[in-house]
Write a protein that holds these residues in place. Structure first.
Motif, mmCIF file in Angstrom:
data_model
loop_
_atom_site.group_PDB
_atom_site.id
_atom_site.type_symbol
_atom_site.label_atom_id
_atom_site.label_comp_id
_atom_site.label_asym_id
_atom_site.label_seq_id
_atom_site.Cartn_x
_atom_site.Cartn_y
_atom_site.Cartn_z
ATOM 1 N N CYS A 55 1.009 -1.239 0.062
ATOM 2 C CA CYS A 55 0.070 -0.189 0.038
ATOM 3 C C CYS A 55 1.189 1.267 0.142
ATOM 4 O O CYS A 55 0.810 2.237 -0.793
ATOM 5 C CB CYS A 55 -0.498 0.453 1.229
ATOM 6 S SG CYS A 55 -2.106 -1.738 0.818
ATOM 7 N N ARG A 56 2.062 1.036 0.384
ATOM 8 C CA ARG A 56 2.795 2.106 0.544
ATOM 9 C C ARG A 56 3.634 2.678 -0.011
ATOM 10 O O ARG A 56 3.823 3.713 -0.638
ATOM 11 C CB ARG A 56 3.375 2.575 2.240
ATOM 12 C CG ARG A 56 4.822 3.239 3.355
ATOM 13 C CD ARG A 56 4.610 2.802 4.291
ATOM 14 N NE ARG A 56 6.391 2.399 4.413
ATOM 15 C CZ ARG A 56 5.795 1.060 4.591
ATOM 16 N NH1 ARG A 56 4.556 0.206 5.391
ATOM 17 N NH2 ARG A 56 6.735 -0.072 4.629
ATOM 18 N N GLU A 57 4.207 1.761 -1.097
ATOM 19 C CA GLU A 57 5.527 2.293 -1.877
ATOM 20 C C GLU A 57 4.530 1.924 -3.467
ATOM 21 O O GLU A 57 4.431 1.150 -3.716
ATOM 22 C CB GLU A 57 6.018 0.670 -1.652
ATOM 23 C CG GLU A 57 6.959 0.973 -0.346
ATOM 24 C CD GLU A 57 8.298 1.940 -0.900
ATOM 25 O OE1 GLU A 57 8.100 2.738 -1.311
ATOM 26 O OE2 GLU A 57 9.106 2.022 0.724
ATOM 27 N N PRO A 58 4.834 3.006 -4.415
ATOM 28 C CA PRO A 58 4.296 3.324 -4.968
ATOM 29 C C PRO A 58 4.628 2.654 -6.176
ATOM 30 O O PRO A 58 4.116 2.094 -7.539
ATOM 31 C CB PRO A 58 4.797 4.897 -5.610
ATOM 32 C CG PRO A 58 5.257 5.610 -4.732
ATOM 33 C CD PRO A 58 5.756 4.150 -3.227
ATOM 34 N N LYS A 59 5.941 1.962 -5.556
ATOM 35 C CA LYS A 59 6.968 0.932 -7.170
ATOM 36 C C LYS A 59 6.184 -0.822 -6.553
ATOM 37 O O LYS A 59 6.459 -0.966 -7.911
ATOM 38 C CB LYS A 59 8.248 1.682 -7.499
ATOM 39 C CG LYS A 59 9.373 2.543 -6.897
ATOM 40 C CD LYS A 59 10.042 1.902 -7.021
ATOM 41 C CE LYS A 59 10.892 3.464 -7.942
ATOM 42 N NZ LYS A 59 12.578 3.456 -7.413
ATOM 43 N N VAL A 60 5.836 -0.992 -6.409
ATOM 44 C CA VAL A 60 5.317 -2.133 -5.849
ATOM 45 C C VAL A 60 4.746 -1.836 -6.580
ATOM 46 O O VAL A 60 2.918 -1.744 -6.359
ATOM 47 C CB VAL A 60 5.125 -2.588 -3.938
ATOM 48 C CG1 VAL A 60 4.809 -4.095 -4.149
ATOM 49 C CG2 VAL A 60 6.121 -2.255 -3.634
ATOM 50 N N CYS A 61 4.269 -3.314 -7.808
ATOM 51 C CA CYS A 61 2.533 -3.314 -8.288
ATOM 52 C C CYS A 61 1.968 -4.061 -8.001
ATOM 53 O O CYS A 61 1.652 -4.567 -6.617
ATOM 54 C CB CYS A 61 2.462 -4.426 -9.201
ATOM 55 S SG CYS A 61 4.111 -3.452 -10.943
ATOM 56 N N HIS A 62 0.271 -3.329 -8.020
ATOM 57 C CA HIS A 62 -1.277 -3.868 -7.137
ATOM 58 C C HIS A 62 -1.483 -4.972 -7.540
ATOM 59 O O HIS A 62 -2.218 -5.574 -8.385
ATOM 60 C CB HIS A 62 -2.367 -2.971 -6.702
ATOM 61 C CG HIS A 62 -1.542 -1.478 -5.664
ATOM 62 N ND1 HIS A 62 -2.481 -0.859 -5.417
ATOM 63 C CD2 HIS A 62 -0.424 -1.994 -4.939
ATOM 64 C CE1 HIS A 62 -1.733 -0.007 -4.842
ATOM 65 N NE2 HIS A 62 -0.830 -0.906 -3.926
ATOM 66 N N TYR A 63 -0.716 -6.309 -7.459
ATOM 67 C CA TYR A 63 -0.832 -7.415 -8.081
ATOM 68 C C TYR A 63 0.192 -8.766 -7.336
ATOM 69 O O TYR A 63 1.200 -8.777 -6.623
ATOM 70 C CB TYR A 63 0.384 -7.886 -9.299
ATOM 71 C CG TYR A 63 0.335 -8.846 -10.537
ATOM 72 C CD1 TYR A 63 -1.299 -8.364 -11.579
ATOM 73 C CD2 TYR A 63 0.589 -9.587 -10.017
ATOM 74 C CE1 TYR A 63 -0.620 -10.289 -12.400
ATOM 75 C CE2 TYR A 63 0.868 -11.169 -10.487
ATOM 76 C CZ TYR A 63 0.245 -11.171 -11.422
ATOM 77 O OH TYR A 63 0.098 -12.232 -12.597
ATOM 78 N N LEU A 64 -0.569 -9.637 -7.061
ATOM 79 C CA LEU A 64 -0.263 -10.650 -6.052
ATOM 80 C C LEU A 64 -1.176 -11.844 -7.272
ATOM 81 O O LEU A 64 -1.882 -12.028 -7.664
ATOM 82 C CB LEU A 64 -1.042 -10.850 -4.530
ATOM 83 C CG LEU A 64 -0.454 -10.576 -3.871
ATOM 84 C CD1 LEU A 64 -0.447 -10.083 -2.525
ATOM 85 C CD2 LEU A 64 1.542 -10.482 -3.896
ATOM 86 N N ASP A 65 0.449 -13.144 -7.477
ATOM 87 C CA ASP A 65 -0.258 -14.422 -7.975
ATOM 88 C C ASP A 65 0.109 -15.462 -6.506
ATOM 89 O O ASP A 65 0.933 -15.670 -5.655
ATOM 90 C CB ASP A 65 1.287 -14.721 -8.540
ATOM 91 C CG ASP A 65 1.540 -16.561 -8.759
ATOM 92 O OD1 ASP A 65 0.097 -16.735 -9.551
ATOM 93 O OD2 ASP A 65 2.476 -17.191 -8.732
#
Length: 468
Positions: free
Chosen positions: A253-263
């Protein structure tokens, strides 16, 4: 001396292949994609399921022919099949000159030298005694084969879960996290080479660090990776749902570089089947985990994989899974027909399911998912998304949809580019086709307004282009 390198199987295997290529390049070897001119051929194999095993065997046999008709002086087999069937390969395929297991890729240069000298006696150590290999020449030597704009970062080796259908612990050994400082050094080197999307992979990413540091550290690794200049996207694959924890969600949620995607490989949703699989969740657990993720990260894209036709599975249990898929509406979903793998507990379970039933159940699940995926794609029309350009679609490569009257390129524009959104992992998810008069480069990021949906793929136009 020229080397032809063939990498089969998963992205974890590809990461190993790229490490071997880096070692060989540093040693002065050249590479070729022409089988007839290769002095050495290396096949990095997979044998996770029967289809992968057959592909590996067929590839080895095809490459063996070039020892007769080409320039090939040595044929090496590495990876999972090499680990599992070393002696069988040496006994039954005299054309193979060396066999290297899954935790010996750092010995590839020496293996080639021995193979050229006619020495087939390389010893394979037990997996539980071996540390994770690492290149001795530095992290900057790895050869990225994915185009240069994205790369896989393998954060751990092996698995401790021992699901009853899975051979991985016997192929890759127990779970061993790669030390964080080593991963950060490799990520820095990849970013310096131009990599903009880093995809974290392992047999299981969510327990990263537990064996080394005594607690889960994936969130700390991600925080550190986000500080690396040049990286734009960080994507996380292979998350066991029961191991997802609050700090991981918080960093997403906090880091904009992390894609909001999970496998999330859940495999099934019937409690009885999950128990026989040796999984650690129930249907209620899975529902709660998914609902929590969607509540805290509303735009999250969830991918999962399922197994159809597990031993003892009934029609009612298959229907339970169908109901669950219908209820959860996963954004992305893949289904494998159960593969009866020797040396796994499930292989000797009673009530093995007939192949035609497994295939029927697999098709029913995929047909249901198609309806869900197509609806979700339609809902994207009108939205503006950030996309990474993968390359330009040439006229001769024009792709047809299942509707013969529809094609992805648009004649009104000078270019059609292939791209991916944050919700699309490479090689497994859909694509976004961008119609524009602008000139874009592979690895560019662009703001794209979605104008159409065709099955799993989207079409769009540039809304407000920017590149970095």
């Amino acid at each position: 001396m020229k080397i032809l390198f063939i990498s089969l199987g998963c992205d974890k295997n590809l990461a190993d292949s790229e490490e071997m290529l880096g070692i060989l390049r540093a040693q002065g070897y050249e590479f070729t994609d022409d089988e007839t001119e290769a002095d050495v051929i290396i096949v990095n194999t997979c044998c996770f399921i029967n289809d992968a095993k057959e592909e590996s065997v067929q590839t080895i046999l095809e490459m063996a022919e070039y020892k007769k008709s080409g320039s090939c002086r040595a044929l090496l087999v590495t990876g999972c099949m090499a680990q599992r069937y070393r002696q069988e390969i040496l006994d039954e395929l005299p054309e193979v000159d060396a066999v290297l297991g899954t935790t010996a890729w750092d010995k590839i240069s020496g293996a080639i030298e021995k193979a050229l000298a006619g020495d087939r006696s390389m010893k394979m150590e037990p997996l539980d005694r071996l540390p994770i290999p690492q290149p001795s020449s530095g992290f900057g030597d790895r050869v990225v084969t994915t185009g240069g704009h994205f790369a896989y970062l393998k954060i751990a080796e092996g698995c401790d879960k021992h699901c009853s259908y899975c051979i991985i612990p016997k192929l890759r050994g127990p779970y061993r996290s790669v030390p964080m400082e080593r991963l950060l050094a490799q990520a820095e080197a990849l970013a310096a080479q131009g990599v903009k999307e880093l995809i974290l992979v392992a047999q299981e990413t969510t327990v990263y660090g537990l064996d080394l540091y005594g607690h889960k550290c994936l969130h700390l690794l991600i925080e550190a990776l986000c500080k690396i200049s040049g990286l734009r996207w960080i994507r996380i694959l292979y998350c066991y749902p029961e191991e997802i924890y609050d700090e991981l969600i918080d960093v997403m949620c906090r880091e904009p570089k992390v894609c909001h995607y999970l496998d999330l490989p859940i495999q099934h949703a019937s409690d009885a089947v999950l128990k026989r699989m040796g999984r650690r969740t129930t249907r209620a657990d899975l529902t709660a985990i998914i609902e929590n993720l969607r509540e805290k990260i509303p735009d999250i894209v969830l991918r999962t994989t399922l197994i159809a036709g597990f031993p003892g599975e009934t029609q009612q249990q298959h229907e339970e899974l169908m109901d669950f898929v219908d209820e959860m509406e996963f954004d992305r979903l893949g289904v494998f027909a159960y593969s009866q793998e020797e040396d796994t507990p499930a292989a000797s379970m009673p009530d093995q399911i007939a192949e035609e039933t497994k295939q029927k159940w697999q098709e029913e699940l995929m047909e249901l998912q198609q309806e869900i995926a197509f609806d979700r794609a339609e809902q994207m029309i009108g939205r503006t998304v950030t996309a990474m350009v993968e390359g330009e679609l040439m006229e001769e490569e024009e792709l047809q949809s299942t509707d013969a009257d529809l094609t992805y390129p648009c004649a009104a524009y000078a270019h059609t580019y292939v791209a991916r959104t944050y919700g699309d992992a490479p090689n497994v998810d859909g694509l976004l086709f961008i119609n524009t008069d602008e000139s874009l480069m592979t690895g560019d990021f662009a703001q794209v307004k979605i104008t159409g949906a065709q099955e799993y793929d989207l079409t769009g136009v540039i809304a407000d282009e920017f590149t970095e």
